[in-house]
Design an enzyme around this catalytic site. Structure first.
Site, PDB file in Angstrom:
ATOM      1  N   ALA A   1       0.819  -1.215   0.000  1.00  0.00           N
ATOM      2  CA  ALA A   1       0.000   0.000   0.000  1.00  0.00           C
ATOM      3  C   ALA A   1       0.854   1.267   0.000  1.00  0.00           C
ATOM      4  CB  ALA A   1      -0.939  -0.032   1.200  1.00  0.00           C
ATOM      5  N   HIS A   2       0.184   2.397  -0.020  1.00  0.00           N
ATOM      6  CA  HIS A   2       0.896   3.684  -0.141  1.00  0.00           C
ATOM      7  C   HIS A   2       1.763   3.985   1.071  1.00  0.00           C
ATOM      8  CE1 HIS A   2      -3.128   5.797   1.214  1.00  0.00           C
ATOM      9  NE2 HIS A   2      -2.875   4.752   1.933  1.00  0.00           N
TER      10      HIS A   2
END
Lengths: 340, 340, 340
Positions: B237-238
């Protein structure tokens, strides 16, 4: 597409109770069916919907035929007959025969008769594409692949080199077959790649979902036997073997070199560790982790059952104390026996 | 491809016990190897196969050399030597140098020497593609990406804008790097998108599997350090950071803003929650959920062990009663103490 | 892109404490922001970073405004205002209007005004693409799809036939919408395919991540209501309905014919079995398996909490003995009562 009930009964080998001339134009659920739809009852929990259904005819087993309001098509296996009916009424747009001018097909590739090669398809050197195969737009087939007759690869599929498919294999979009297995030798904090020298061998009548990965073998092949079905987002690692008729549901995965027997079902989100052997007829429950080989058919599970979060927290806390609880229980028993 | 055992020993720095002139044409398992194959013993559980192997030579450690029937290549780390040998015998078809006429390359992009740009590749504005890079068919590289030398993106990869890869980065098919992180602010039952303004920075010698996702950062970058290996169907994920030499296996995932240390291994199907920090040398077991930060190296797990379904149901029912059981146990102990 | 603090306050409806002429050129975290950046405080655990932040201005709620060193933008919901600010400073390269000459668009397709159709896009027969839609490179849209205005499909997306998107729907790369649901009727060890005759209907303002799968319905449609957000690598099976404003995080999945209510959140790696109904406002914890319908809003979980491996092994062993432990506990209680 339309069929009379008489034709439908004949194609299904069903006993028709009703008017053979009634015209059927589609298939629908008991609840949503209209007078020109055929419906079905395969799960007894929907039996209460029979009296209110407006279906033109209902596919049922003999024991439920009396409850059908209108026409009944009586068969031994209603769910199977339903499957056959959906195939008769399949409305999927048919692909265009021939090779789209934007496709890039290697001169050394061999294409069978009546193939459909869509726009922007890329087919590598020495590939053999069987008669009647359909290759969807933007799909890439790398060198030395072989597809048996009547395979169907939808759009945006990727086949690496040396992938062999049997006949009537379906592959949905985004799926990658033949990527490198995850093999690395660790040494002094670095990972040294093990070149993945094997290929992938897939049997006949195999159906593979979307965005699934089937890796090539490290040495020797990854093998999927006939009649296997695989859902979306499934990981099949290098040198795995899936036995005939086995099913893997969405988000499940099987790690390297594991052999799964015939007619197994791996439910959604389940994981099977590497280097294991599962017998024929093993059923793995949803989100279960199998970490040891299984030599007997049957159903297996891990995990816990759903709880409201507050209650779950209390159980989860106690799980961490379980060994202590067990020892204290033994202590009490011992002490109790001493007194008895 | 063929090598004499003498050449092979020299390249591996191995001690050769056997005829230096024997010709080796491939690599295979102990079980399947023939007289022209080299094999290896890296896992002592396969030691029993040594006496029956027909391999032309076997890579072994010193303590197992005596058990080899034919020629032996004695090394310190047989699995590492096996990895190097697979690289020598890698049979992957080599891509064609140059730019396929169907590729769409922006005029402002800069391509290095000896690149291979396959059919239907799309390369955006201001990209820089290093020397020796190989870009597979139908891969899309968006604007402002930078690839160091000798990167290899297989077919159907997608790079969003502003993704920077180091040198010798491998990316398998279907993988998406730089898609928007999953960031939304809730307000009155709606989700308001947080534009993802960061990018992705990937170090050198990183290997990324198929159908994996590495999202761009919200503010600042998602970062993957050198020598990281990532398997198929993995979610990064980010604003995650994966430390040097860390490995993530298939179907695993790590949520936003979590930092994973160096030389960690995340097994298949494991999940790491967001905003956590994991120390160096942490090993997360298969299908384990990590929901708290970990400050000490070592192995961690959640879940339960596999059981036949009927037995599992009984344990799962009792798990829901665990807090009550613990309290009743305490009550008994108290009562017992009162009597003692 | 630059804005004065005065303009920014006006756009956000914020109370500005500070100099309205200060120029802001970007947005960053409290820790990394410089004098030309706006930052935000939405999570009180970052409050300690306020005094040291060099941000040109900080978006805060009224109760934290006093702690801001420099300028403050005081709002009711700082996280929402942060989201709006990221949108103002979005730096994504803008796609080129028009149809790239390499795109293959069926003559029967209807394209709206101001569309961006990138290289190698394939658009099938009778598709309708709304005004302002952006279709990324190598994306395939099959026959009879309808996209409302201002949809954005990134590169390498696949839409099967008869997929209908509302307005302002975002779909990230690698995602497949409308592939066949996993429906087969077993008979004599073989699986007979149930043709998937339904489609997919997606509402307005839906955001779908990368490498996600949303299958078409078997009979009737798979339905995603307005304002739903779906992360990467998510499986949405046939005939599922996701209620308005629901969120599904990465690696989660929902099996066939399940209905999820409005404003639910399904955390990462969670799985929902088929044929269930979840009420509005249900929150499913990470890696939780929901196997029964839920009629009350609230949070639900399965699994256990993380433990060092050695300790986990002991608890996992005891979990297998739980039913026996419970019975022995009852026995002791009974025996104790007998004596009391």
């Amino acid at each position: 597409m339309q069929l009379s009930l008489g034709e439908l009964a004949q194609r299904l080998g069903a006993e028709l109770i009703g008017d053979a001339d009634t015209v059927i134009r589609g298939v629908n659920t008991l609840k949503d069916a209209t007078a020109t739809d055929v419906s079905f009852l395969a799960n007894s929990s929907y039996r209460s919907q029979l009296p209110d259904s407006n279906a033109g005819a209902v596919i049922v087993s003999a024991k439920e035929a009396a409850d059908v309001r209108g026409a009944a098509l009586v068969v031994a296996n209603p769910y199977l007959s339903f499957a056959l009916v959906t195939q008769m009424f399949d409305n999927r747009p048919q692909p265009v025969r021939g090779i789209h001018p934007s496709a890039v097909v290697a001169a050394s590739a061999t294409l069978g008769d009546d193939v459909c090669i869509a726009a922007n398809v890329v087919i590598g050197e020495h590939c053999v594409i069987g008669d009647g195969c359909e290759i969807g737009a933007n799909t890439v087939i790398s060198d030395h692949c072989v597809l048996g007759r009547d395979c169907c690869l939808r759009a945006n599929v990727t086949l690496y080199h040396d992938v062999v498919l049997g006949e009537r294999v379906q592959v949905h979009s985004g799926t990658v077959i033949g990527a490198d297995g995850f093999g690395f030798a660790p040494d002094k904090g670095r990972w040294h790649k093990i070149a993945q020298l094997g290929g992938v061998r897939i049997g006949n009548d195999v159906d593979i979902g979307a965005n699934t990965c089937i890796d090539r073998g490290a040495l020797g092949n990854t093998t999927i036997e006939d009649h296997v079905i695989v859902d979306n987002l499934v990981q099949v690692a290098h040198n795995v073997r899936l036995g005939e008729g086995t099913a893997m549901a969405g988000n499940s995965g099987v790690a390297g070199s594991t052999t799964i027997g015939k007619h197994c079902t791996i439910a959604g989100g389940a994981g099977i560790a590497g280097h294991l052997a599962l017998a024929d007829g093993v059923h793995v429950a949803a989100m279960t982790l199998i970490s040891k080989s299984i030599s007997e058919s049957g159903a297996y599970a891990t995990g816990t059952a759903q709880m409201p979060m507050q209650e779950w927290r209390r159980s989860a806390t106690r799980f961490r104390q379980l060994d202590s609880m067990a020892k204290r229980l033994q202590q009490l028993e011992k002490s109790h026996e001493g007194k008895a």
